[in-house]
Design an enzyme around this catalytic site. Sequence first.
Site, PDB file in Angstrom:
ATOM      1  N   HIS A 158       0.888  -1.378  -0.318  1.00  8.45           N
ATOM      2  CA  HIS A 158       0.123  -0.155   0.272  1.00  8.45           C
ATOM      3  C   HIS A 158       0.493   1.420   0.052  1.00  8.45           C
ATOM      4  CE1 HIS A 158      -3.844  -2.417   0.536  1.00  8.45           C
ATOM      5  NE2 HIS A 158      -4.381  -1.372   0.713  1.00  8.45           N
ATOM      6  N   LYS A 168      -9.413  -8.424   9.185  1.00 15.39           N
ATOM      7  CA  LYS A 168     -10.679  -8.838   9.732  1.00 15.39           C
ATOM      8  C   LYS A 168      -9.998  -7.734  10.599  1.00 15.39           C
ATOM      9  CE  LYS A 168      -6.165 -11.191  12.370  1.00 15.39           C
ATOM     10  NZ  LYS A 168      -5.361 -12.316  12.072  1.00 15.39           N
TER      11      LYS A 168
END
Length: 184
Positions: free
Chosen positions: A38, A103
């Site tokens: 990212h 998650k």
Amino acid sequence: MADKVIHLPLTDEMIKNLHAGDRVLLNGVIYTGRDEAHLYLCRMLDRGEKLPIEIKGAVIYYVGPCPAKPGQAIGSAGPTTSGRMDAYAPRLMDIGLKGMIGKGLRKPEVVESMKKNTCVYFASIGGAGALLSESIKEAEVVAFPELGAEAIYRLRVENFPCTVVIDCYGHDLYKEGRAKYEIK
């Protein structure tokens, strides 16, 4: 509750029909990406460079898969904690990212960006990476191979199981589910 079968890439219309708590089976192409990938993507955007993957309509799975054993497309591929991508996710949503799989909780600014950009956050079960890898039929490194397991992989998935945790309306299953059981 029956599973909703989703054929990727995601569209706004598809996302608007998904609600927190829906169980889904994803089919098509998803990309992997953790914090280093990212960061690399955002640095490329800062420099005005073309990204190595098509973000529009894409789903990014927050995973660093294990190496494949003979005869497998990929090794264990369980989700990692999504909060580590919170600093980067809004920027990618602004240019067309439509889904994220991981998650854990997301920051309020990520949820606001999801609402603004019609995006959805799916959760997959942590600790079930070997089982999840059975839904991954093809895996290929497509960017940043120097990052090893944190490289960006292009995955072709069939009936990849996950749950809508935060929908594009801001409903959050983690918060709403807990609220149902709290003693008032």
